[in-house]
Design a protein around this motif. Structure first.
Motif, PDB file in Angstrom:
ATOM      1  N   GLN A 158      -4.477  -6.003   1.198  1.00 64.00           N
ATOM      2  CA  GLN A 158      -4.959  -5.657   2.538  1.00 64.00           C
ATOM      3  C   GLN A 158      -6.116  -6.560   2.948  1.00 64.00           C
ATOM      4  O   GLN A 158      -6.181  -7.039   4.077  1.00 64.00           O
ATOM      5  CB  GLN A 158      -5.402  -4.185   2.560  1.00 64.00           C
ATOM      6  CG  GLN A 158      -5.743  -3.682   3.936  1.00 64.00           C
ATOM      7  CD  GLN A 158      -4.518  -3.626   4.836  1.00 64.00           C
ATOM      8  OE1 GLN A 158      -3.489  -3.113   4.449  1.00 64.00           O
ATOM      9  NE2 GLN A 158      -4.621  -4.185   6.025  1.00 64.00           N
TER      10      GLN A 158
ATOM     11  N   LYS B   9      -9.119   2.205  -5.432  1.00 64.02           N
ATOM     12  CA  LYS B   9     -10.084   1.240  -4.916  1.00 64.02           C
ATOM     13  C   LYS B   9     -10.067  -0.013  -5.775  1.00 64.02           C
ATOM     14  O   LYS B   9     -10.079   0.074  -6.994  1.00 64.02           O
ATOM     15  CB  LYS B   9     -11.482   1.860  -4.998  1.00 64.02           C
ATOM     16  CG  LYS B   9     -12.258   1.839  -3.746  1.00 64.02           C
ATOM     17  CD  LYS B   9     -13.597   2.486  -3.959  1.00 64.02           C
ATOM     18  CE  LYS B   9     -14.244   2.727  -2.627  1.00 64.02           C
ATOM     19  NZ  LYS B   9     -15.545   3.310  -2.746  1.00 64.02           N
TER      20      LYS B   9
ATOM     21  N   THR C 177       2.440   1.719  -3.454  1.00 63.02           N
ATOM     22  CA  THR C 177       1.412   2.148  -4.405  1.00 63.02           C
ATOM     23  C   THR C 177       1.100   3.624  -4.215  1.00 63.02           C
ATOM     24  O   THR C 177       0.985   4.374  -5.189  1.00 63.02           O
ATOM     25  CB  THR C 177       0.123   1.309  -4.235  1.00 63.02           C
ATOM     26  OG1 THR C 177       0.445  -0.063  -4.419  1.00 63.02           O
ATOM     27  CG2 THR C 177      -0.949   1.725  -5.221  1.00 63.02           C
ATOM     28  N   ALA C 178       0.977   4.055  -2.965  1.00 65.88           N
ATOM     29  CA  ALA C 178       0.689   5.465  -2.673  1.00 65.88           C
ATOM     30  C   ALA C 178       1.824   6.369  -3.160  1.00 65.88           C
ATOM     31  O   ALA C 178       1.577   7.420  -3.759  1.00 65.88           O
ATOM     32  CB  ALA C 178       0.464   5.657  -1.179  1.00 65.88           C
TER      33      ALA C 178
ATOM     34  N   VAL D 246      -4.414   5.561  -3.299  1.00 69.42           N
ATOM     35  CA  VAL D 246      -4.409   4.119  -3.530  1.00 69.42           C
ATOM     36  C   VAL D 246      -5.743   3.783  -4.184  1.00 69.42           C
ATOM     37  O   VAL D 246      -6.798   4.004  -3.591  1.00 69.42           O
ATOM     38  CB  VAL D 246      -4.236   3.339  -2.203  1.00 69.42           C
ATOM     39  CG1 VAL D 246      -4.271   1.844  -2.439  1.00 69.42           C
ATOM     40  CG2 VAL D 246      -2.939   3.739  -1.528  1.00 69.42           C
TER      41      VAL D 246
ATOM     42  N   ALA E  90      -3.182  -3.259  -4.048  1.00 68.34           N
ATOM     43  CA  ALA E  90      -2.936  -2.930  -2.640  1.00 68.34           C
ATOM     44  C   ALA E  90      -4.179  -3.230  -1.795  1.00 68.34           C
ATOM     45  O   ALA E  90      -4.072  -3.751  -0.679  1.00 68.34           O
ATOM     46  CB  ALA E  90      -2.538  -1.468  -2.501  1.00 68.34           C
TER      47      ALA E  90
ATOM     48  N   SER F  16       1.702   6.604  -7.015  1.00 68.30           N
ATOM     49  CA  SER F  16       0.550   7.276  -7.615  1.00 68.30           C
ATOM     50  C   SER F  16       0.283   8.648  -6.999  1.00 68.30           C
ATOM     51  O   SER F  16      -0.822   9.173  -7.106  1.00 68.30           O
ATOM     52  CB  SER F  16      -0.691   6.391  -7.503  1.00 68.30           C
ATOM     53  OG  SER F  16      -1.027   6.185  -6.142  1.00 68.30           O
TER      54      SER F  16
ATOM     55  N   GLN G  28       0.831  -1.204   0.000  1.00 70.84           N
ATOM     56  CA  GLN G  28       0.000   0.000   0.000  1.00 70.84           C
ATOM     57  C   GLN G  28       0.866   1.255   0.000  1.00 70.84           C
ATOM     58  O   GLN G  28       0.591   2.215  -0.721  1.00 70.84           O
ATOM     59  CB  GLN G  28      -0.927  -0.009   1.212  1.00 70.84           C
ATOM     60  CG  GLN G  28      -1.959   1.086   1.177  1.00 70.84           C
ATOM     61  CD  GLN G  28      -3.020   0.897   2.242  1.00 70.84           C
ATOM     62  OE1 GLN G  28      -2.881   0.076   3.137  1.00 70.84           O
ATOM     63  NE2 GLN G  28      -4.074   1.669   2.146  1.00 70.84           N
ATOM     64  N   SER G  29       1.941   1.246   0.769  1.00 72.88           N
ATOM     65  CA  SER G  29       2.841   2.393   0.827  1.00 72.88           C
ATOM     66  C   SER G  29       3.515   2.643  -0.524  1.00 72.88           C
ATOM     67  O   SER G  29       3.579   3.778  -0.997  1.00 72.88           O
ATOM     68  CB  SER G  29       3.895   2.144   1.904  1.00 72.88           C
ATOM     69  OG  SER G  29       4.832   3.180   1.927  1.00 72.88           O
TER      70      SER G  29
END
Length: 85
Positions: free
Chosen positions: A77, A69, A59-60, A67, A73, A63, A56-57
């Motif tokens: 989760q 939807k 990806t953030a 993140v 990521a 981008s 997730q980190s």
């Protein structure tokens, strides 16, 4: 010999029958591959909260802070949360 568009050129060029058949087979093959996520039933390495957090980190960062939807990521989760129950 047939005339057609060469896959590497933007102009018409002679194309032999063998390369035409190969290109047609490749196109048919690619049309049958689904872009939907595949459900894996094979056992693998379980998703951990730590791994999901790293995904997730990353990806953030890639981008610009968001993140998406339903993206990878989010699926990671979800998998980590299910595993932790």
């Amino acid at each position: 010999m047939r005339w057609g568009l060469s896959p590497l050129a933007s102009t018409a060029a002679p194309v032999d029958a063998a390369s035409t058949e190969t290109m047609e087979a490749d196109m048919k093959s690619s049309m049958h591959h689904s872009t939907a996520p595949k459900k894996s039933s094979a056992p693998g390495t379980p998703m951990t909260q730590s791994a999901a957090s790293r995904i997730q980190s990353a990806t953030a960062r890639a981008s610009g802070g968001g993140v998406p939807k339903g993206g990878f990521a989010a699926r990671a989760q979800r998998a980590a949360t299910k595993r932790g129950r």
